[in-house]
Design a protein around this motif. Structure first.
Motif, short mmCIF file in Angstrom:
data_model
loop_
_atom_site.label_atom_id
_atom_site.label_comp_id
_atom_site.label_asym_id
_atom_site.label_seq_id
_atom_site.Cartn_x
_atom_site.Cartn_y
_atom_site.Cartn_z
N LEU A 32 50.88 28.95 50.75
CA LEU A 32 49.74 29.28 49.89
C LEU A 32 49.00 30.50 50.43
O LEU A 32 48.64 31.39 49.66
CB LEU A 32 48.79 28.09 49.78
N ALA A 33 48.79 30.56 51.72
CA ALA A 33 48.10 31.72 52.32
C ALA A 33 48.89 33.01 52.06
O ALA A 33 48.30 34.04 51.73
CB ALA A 33 47.91 31.50 53.81
N THR A 34 50.20 32.94 52.17
CA THR A 34 51.03 34.11 51.89
C THR A 34 50.90 34.50 50.42
O THR A 34 50.77 35.69 50.09
CB THR A 34 52.50 33.82 52.24
N GLN A 35 50.91 33.52 49.54
CA GLN A 35 50.76 33.77 48.10
C GLN A 35 49.42 34.45 47.82
O GLN A 35 49.35 35.41 47.04
CB GLN A 35 50.85 32.44 47.36
N ILE A 36 48.36 33.97 48.43
CA ILE A 36 47.02 34.54 48.22
C ILE A 36 46.97 35.97 48.73
O ILE A 36 46.50 36.88 48.03
CB ILE A 36 45.94 33.65 48.88
N ARG A 37 47.46 36.20 49.94
CA ARG A 37 47.46 37.55 50.50
C ARG A 37 48.29 38.49 49.63
O ARG A 37 47.88 39.61 49.33
CB ARG A 37 47.99 37.54 51.94
N ASP A 38 49.47 38.04 49.22
CA ASP A 38 50.36 38.88 48.42
C ASP A 38 49.79 39.19 47.04
O ASP A 38 50.16 40.20 46.44
CB ASP A 38 51.74 38.22 48.28
N ALA A 39 48.91 38.35 46.52
CA ALA A 39 48.27 38.62 45.22
C ALA A 39 47.04 39.51 45.39
O ALA A 39 46.82 40.42 44.59
CB ALA A 39 47.88 37.31 44.55
N GLN A 40 46.25 39.24 46.41
CA GLN A 40 44.96 39.88 46.50
C GLN A 40 45.00 41.28 47.12
O GLN A 40 44.20 42.13 46.72
CB GLN A 40 43.96 38.97 47.22
N GLN A 41 45.91 41.54 48.05
CA GLN A 41 45.96 42.89 48.62
C GLN A 41 46.30 43.94 47.55
O GLN A 41 45.63 44.97 47.47
CB GLN A 41 46.92 42.96 49.80
N PRO A 42 47.30 43.71 46.69
CA PRO A 42 47.55 44.69 45.62
C PRO A 42 46.36 44.84 44.66
O PRO A 42 46.11 45.94 44.16
CB PRO A 42 48.78 44.14 44.89
N GLU A 43 45.64 43.75 44.41
CA GLU A 43 44.46 43.84 43.54
C GLU A 43 43.38 44.69 44.21
O GLU A 43 42.70 45.48 43.54
CB GLU A 43 43.94 42.45 43.20
N ILE A 44 43.20 44.55 45.53
CA ILE A 44 42.26 45.41 46.27
C ILE A 44 42.65 46.87 46.08
O ILE A 44 41.81 47.72 45.78
CB ILE A 44 42.24 45.05 47.77
N ASP A 45 43.94 47.15 46.24
CA ASP A 45 44.43 48.53 46.09
C ASP A 45 44.19 49.06 44.68
O ASP A 45 43.78 50.21 44.50
CB ASP A 45 45.91 48.60 46.44
N GLN A 46 44.43 48.22 43.66
CA GLN A 46 44.20 48.64 42.27
C GLN A 46 42.73 48.90 42.00
O GLN A 46 42.37 49.90 41.36
CB GLN A 46 44.72 47.56 41.31
N MET A 47 41.87 48.01 42.49
CA MET A 47 40.43 48.19 42.24
C MET A 47 39.90 49.42 42.99
O MET A 47 39.07 50.16 42.44
CB MET A 47 39.66 46.93 42.65
N THR A 48 40.39 49.64 44.20
CA THR A 48 39.98 50.82 44.96
C THR A 48 40.40 52.09 44.23
O THR A 48 39.59 53.03 44.09
CB THR A 48 40.60 50.78 46.37
N ALA A 49 41.64 52.12 43.75
CA ALA A 49 42.12 53.30 43.01
C ALA A 49 41.31 53.51 41.74
O ALA A 49 40.98 54.65 41.38
CB ALA A 49 43.61 53.13 42.68
N ARG A 50 40.97 52.41 41.05
CA ARG A 50 40.18 52.51 39.82
C ARG A 50 38.81 53.11 40.11
O ARG A 50 38.36 54.02 39.42
CB ARG A 50 40.05 51.11 39.19
#
Length: 149
Positions: A32-50
Motif C-alpha cells: 500500500l505504501a508503494t502504491q501511495i508513493r507511486d501515485a502521489q509523486q507523479p501528481e506532485i510533479d504534475q501540480m508543480t509543472a501546472r
C-alpha cells in the motif's frame, strides 16, 4: 490554491510511505505504501509543472513534510510530534500509527478536493481532484479494513 495546498500534503504522504520499508514486515502495508508513493509523486510533479506554467512560484525550499511550521495546519496533516512518533515506532505499533495517520491524511485530501470539484475552473486540476477523491477514498476503505484485522 488547490495545487499549492495539495503539493505539501502529498509530500508528507510520500514521506510517510518512505518510512514503511524500514519499520514493518507487513507485506500488505508495504504494498500500500508503494502504491501511495507511486501515485502521489507523479501528481506532485504534475501540480508543480501546472503552477510553473501559470507563473506561480513553487516554494521547493520550504519544509512541507509536517516537521515545519505550516504543514500540520492543513486537513489531515500529521503534526511534528505525530511524525516523530511514527519515525520512532516499528512493527505492529508502527503499522497502527501509520494506518491511523494515513487514513486521517487521506480524509484531509478528499476534503481538500471538494472545493476544487465544486468551483474549480482548470480542467486538469478538476480531473486530478476527481482522481484524488476516488483513489484515496478506496485506500481509506482498504486501510480501515486492515486496521480491523
Amino acid at each position: 490554491m488547490f495545487n499549492q495546498m495539495m503539493i505539501p500534503h502529498h509530500e508528507q504522504a510520500v514521506e510517510m510511505a518512505d518510512l514503511v520499508p524500514s519499520r514493518t514486515q507487513n507485506a500488505q502495508l508495504r504494498a500500500l505504501a508503494t502504491q501511495i508513493r507511486d501515485a502521489q509523486q507523479p501528481e506532485i510533479d504534475q501540480m508543480t509543472a501546472r503552477l510553473k506554467s501559470w507563473g506561480v512560484d513553487v516554494d521547493s525550499g520550504d519544509d512541507h513534510s509536517g516537521h515545519g511550521d505550516m504543514g500540520h495546519s492543513m486537513d489531515g496533516m500529521m503534526t511534528p510530534a505525530q511524525m516523530t512518533a511514527l519515525e520512532q515506532a516499528s512493527g505492529a505499533e508502527f503499522d497502527k500509527l501509520w494506518l491511523t495517520g494515513m487514513i486521517a491524511h487521506h480524509e484531509g485530501a478528499v476534503s481538500m478536493a471538494e472545493p476544487e470539484l465544486a468551483d474549480g475552473v482548470n480542467p486538469e486540476s478538476r480531473a486530478m481532484a476527481t482522481q484524488i477523491k476516488t483513489s484515496q477514498q478506496a485506500e481509506i476503505d482498504q486501510m480501515k479494513t486492515m486496521l480491523g484485522q
